[in-house]
Design a protein around this motif. Structure first.
Motif, mmCIF file in Angstrom:
data_model
loop_
_atom_site.group_PDB
_atom_site.id
_atom_site.type_symbol
_atom_site.label_atom_id
_atom_site.label_comp_id
_atom_site.label_asym_id
_atom_site.label_seq_id
_atom_site.Cartn_x
_atom_site.Cartn_y
_atom_site.Cartn_z
ATOM 1 N N PRO A 48 0.782 -1.229 0.000
ATOM 2 C CA PRO A 48 0.000 0.000 0.000
ATOM 3 C C PRO A 48 0.820 1.289 0.000
ATOM 4 C CG PRO A 48 0.010 -0.926 2.199
ATOM 5 C CD PRO A 48 0.794 -1.868 1.326
ATOM 6 N N ARG A 49 2.071 1.307 0.530
ATOM 7 C CA ARG A 49 2.766 2.588 0.689
ATOM 8 C C ARG A 49 4.245 2.580 0.357
ATOM 9 N NH1 ARG A 49 0.479 4.016 6.685
ATOM 10 N NH2 ARG A 49 -1.214 2.545 6.488
ATOM 11 N N ASP A 50 4.743 1.598 -0.363
ATOM 12 C CA ASP A 50 6.161 1.542 -0.719
ATOM 13 C C ASP A 50 6.358 1.969 -2.170
ATOM 14 O OD1 ASP A 50 6.408 0.363 1.775
ATOM 15 O OD2 ASP A 50 7.782 -1.184 1.082
ATOM 16 N N GLY A 72 30.971 2.301 -13.150
ATOM 17 C CA GLY A 72 29.932 2.550 -12.144
ATOM 18 C C GLY A 72 28.717 1.676 -12.383
ATOM 19 N N PRO A 73 27.777 1.690 -11.447
ATOM 20 C CA PRO A 73 26.573 0.876 -11.608
ATOM 21 C C PRO A 73 25.663 1.453 -12.699
ATOM 22 C CG PRO A 73 26.397 2.216 -9.637
ATOM 23 C CD PRO A 73 27.775 2.421 -10.188
ATOM 24 N N PRO A 74 25.016 0.582 -13.501
ATOM 25 C CA PRO A 74 24.132 1.059 -14.559
ATOM 26 C C PRO A 74 22.797 1.598 -14.036
ATOM 27 C CG PRO A 74 24.186 -1.328 -14.533
ATOM 28 C CD PRO A 74 25.182 -0.863 -13.511
ATOM 29 N N ILE A 75 22.381 1.124 -12.877
ATOM 30 C CA ILE A 75 21.158 1.631 -12.237
ATOM 31 C C ILE A 75 21.309 1.543 -10.719
ATOM 32 C CG2 ILE A 75 19.573 1.002 -14.118
ATOM 33 C CD1 ILE A 75 18.645 -1.349 -12.287
ATOM 34 N N LEU A 76 20.488 2.318 -10.032
ATOM 35 C CA LEU A 76 20.340 2.202 -8.581
ATOM 36 C C LEU A 76 18.856 2.105 -8.282
ATOM 37 C CD1 LEU A 76 22.877 4.860 -7.238
ATOM 38 C CD2 LEU A 76 23.099 2.368 -7.120
ATOM 39 N N ARG A 77 18.531 1.393 -7.228
ATOM 40 C CA ARG A 77 17.141 1.245 -6.795
ATOM 41 C C ARG A 77 16.999 1.900 -5.422
ATOM 42 N NH1 ARG A 77 18.855 -3.609 -8.866
ATOM 43 N NH2 ARG A 77 17.723 -4.333 -10.695
ATOM 44 N N LEU A 78 16.200 2.959 -5.366
ATOM 45 C CA LEU A 78 15.952 3.654 -4.104
ATOM 46 C C LEU A 78 14.588 3.241 -3.584
ATOM 47 C CD1 LEU A 78 16.759 5.780 -1.962
ATOM 48 C CD2 LEU A 78 15.668 7.507 -3.439
ATOM 49 N N ARG A 79 14.584 2.593 -2.422
ATOM 50 C CA ARG A 79 13.333 2.126 -1.795
ATOM 51 C C ARG A 79 12.918 3.133 -0.743
ATOM 52 N NH1 ARG A 79 11.239 -3.337 -1.475
ATOM 53 N NH2 ARG A 79 9.228 -3.186 -0.442
ATOM 54 N N LEU A 80 11.692 3.627 -0.868
ATOM 55 C CA LEU A 80 11.093 4.546 0.088
ATOM 56 C C LEU A 80 9.857 3.835 0.635
ATOM 57 C CD1 LEU A 80 11.469 7.425 -2.413
ATOM 58 C CD2 LEU A 80 12.628 7.395 -0.213
ATOM 59 N N ALA A 81 9.942 3.363 1.865
ATOM 60 C CA ALA A 81 8.899 2.517 2.427
ATOM 61 C C ALA A 81 8.177 3.231 3.560
ATOM 62 C CB ALA A 81 9.504 1.208 2.918
ATOM 63 N N ALA A 82 6.958 3.642 3.284
ATOM 64 C CA ALA A 82 6.114 4.226 4.321
ATOM 65 C C ALA A 82 5.272 3.107 4.933
ATOM 66 C CB ALA A 82 5.231 5.327 3.726
ATOM 67 N N ASP A 83 5.922 2.012 5.227
ATOM 68 C CA ASP A 83 5.291 0.828 5.810
ATOM 69 C C ASP A 83 5.095 1.074 7.300
ATOM 70 O OD1 ASP A 83 4.948 -1.668 7.128
ATOM 71 O OD2 ASP A 83 5.930 -2.708 5.480
ATOM 72 N N PRO A 84 3.867 0.952 7.811
ATOM 73 C CA PRO A 84 3.634 1.225 9.232
ATOM 74 C C PRO A 84 4.428 0.312 10.168
ATOM 75 C CG PRO A 84 1.591 0.565 8.129
ATOM 76 C CD PRO A 84 2.657 0.596 7.098
ATOM 77 N N ASN A 85 4.767 -0.884 9.708
ATOM 78 C CA ASN A 85 5.513 -1.821 10.556
ATOM 79 C C ASN A 85 7.018 -1.710 10.390
ATOM 80 O OD1 ASN A 85 3.157 -3.040 11.671
ATOM 81 N ND2 ASN A 85 2.873 -4.062 9.700
ATOM 82 N N LEU A 105 -0.192 16.838 -4.631
ATOM 83 C CA LEU A 105 -0.751 16.318 -5.880
ATOM 84 C C LEU A 105 -1.457 14.989 -5.653
ATOM 85 C CD1 LEU A 105 2.189 17.073 -8.372
ATOM 86 C CD2 LEU A 105 0.145 18.446 -7.919
ATOM 87 N N SER A 106 -0.919 14.180 -4.744
ATOM 88 C CA SER A 106 -1.508 12.876 -4.459
ATOM 89 C C SER A 106 -0.967 12.354 -3.129
ATOM 90 C CB SER A 106 -1.179 11.894 -5.590
ATOM 91 O OG SER A 106 -1.932 10.712 -5.463
ATOM 92 N N VAL A 107 -1.754 11.495 -2.483
ATOM 93 C CA VAL A 107 -1.391 10.928 -1.182
ATOM 94 C C VAL A 107 -1.576 9.414 -1.241
ATOM 95 C CG1 VAL A 107 -1.956 10.921 1.283
ATOM 96 C CG2 VAL A 107 -2.199 13.021 -0.023
ATOM 97 N N ALA A 108 -0.604 8.668 -0.725
ATOM 98 C CA ALA A 108 -0.696 7.202 -0.728
ATOM 99 C C ALA A 108 -1.884 6.729 0.108
ATOM 100 C CB ALA A 108 0.595 6.577 -0.222
ATOM 101 N N MET A 109 -1.986 7.237 1.334
ATOM 102 C CA MET A 109 -3.075 6.845 2.234
ATOM 103 C C MET A 109 -3.729 8.106 2.787
ATOM 104 S SD MET A 109 -2.901 3.506 2.219
ATOM 105 C CE MET A 109 -3.753 2.856 3.621
ATOM 106 N N GLU A 110 -4.996 8.277 2.500
ATOM 107 C CA GLU A 110 -5.703 9.435 3.052
ATOM 108 C C GLU A 110 -5.728 9.300 4.570
ATOM 109 O OE1 GLU A 110 -6.981 12.131 1.570
ATOM 110 O OE2 GLU A 110 -6.386 11.462 -0.425
#
Length: 168
Positions: free
Chosen positions: A31-33, A52-65, A145-150
């Motif tokens: 729901p929020r990652d 250098g690396p061809p890509i990077l993956r940035l994880r932004l986790a608004a996980d309540p747990n 503009l938008s919210v993951a969880m109201e």
């Protein structure tokens, strides 16, 4: 959970690594990652040539747990089914955008990730507050503009996150 000190340290560590990279893909993980796939300045070929690396993956986790921000090594299985309006908005606003800055907000457990997009400045705000964790897409003037969880509506109080209004 993350302390405000940990959030500050993570932002300081990630900033010099990510500045100038471009959003190649946005993967919504309800729901929020959010997983941002970033390509280096000059593209994957330039990165390969320089070692250098061809890509990077940035994880932004608004996980309540387990709220967190980190670079992720491996791929993640894409979410099956519709991803919802928040993740659609992220994809529409951030694809091709240039990473500008990641910073802690107000010395708290809030992270803002700013981008230069074709529509102007965009930002992804991630509130890392346990059960109140949330992600918010901001446009020019820090307008929501938008919210993951109201957030839940409370009687006799102004809503905190309103689409079209300035983030408070």
């Amino acid at each position: 959970g993350l302390s405000s000190r940990h959030v500050a340290e993570l932002c300081e560590e990630l900033q010099p690594i990510l500045v100038g990279w471009t959003v190649k893909d946005v993967q919504g993980l309800p729901p929020r990652d959010v997983l941002l796939i970033l390509e280096p300045p000059g593209g994957a070929e330039a990165a390969e040539a320089s070692g250098g690396p061809p890509i990077l993956r940035l994880r932004l986790a608004a996980d309540p747990n387990a709220p967190r921000i980190h670079l992720q090594q491996g791929r993640v299985k894409r979410h099956d089914g519709p991803i919802g309006p928040f993740f659609q908005a992220l994809e529409g606003e951030l694809l091709g955008a240039e990473f500008r800055r990641i910073a802690q907000v107000k010395g708290d457990r809030i992270v803002i990730v700013e981008f230069k997009a074709s529509g102007g400045k965009r930002a992804l705000l991630v509130e890392l507050f346990g059960r109140r964790a949330n992600a918010v897409l901001l446009g020019a003037g820090d307008r929501v503009l938008s919210v993951a969880m109201e957030p839940p509506k409370k009687a006799n109080s102004e809503p905190r996150l309103v689409v079209g209004e300035e983030w408070k």
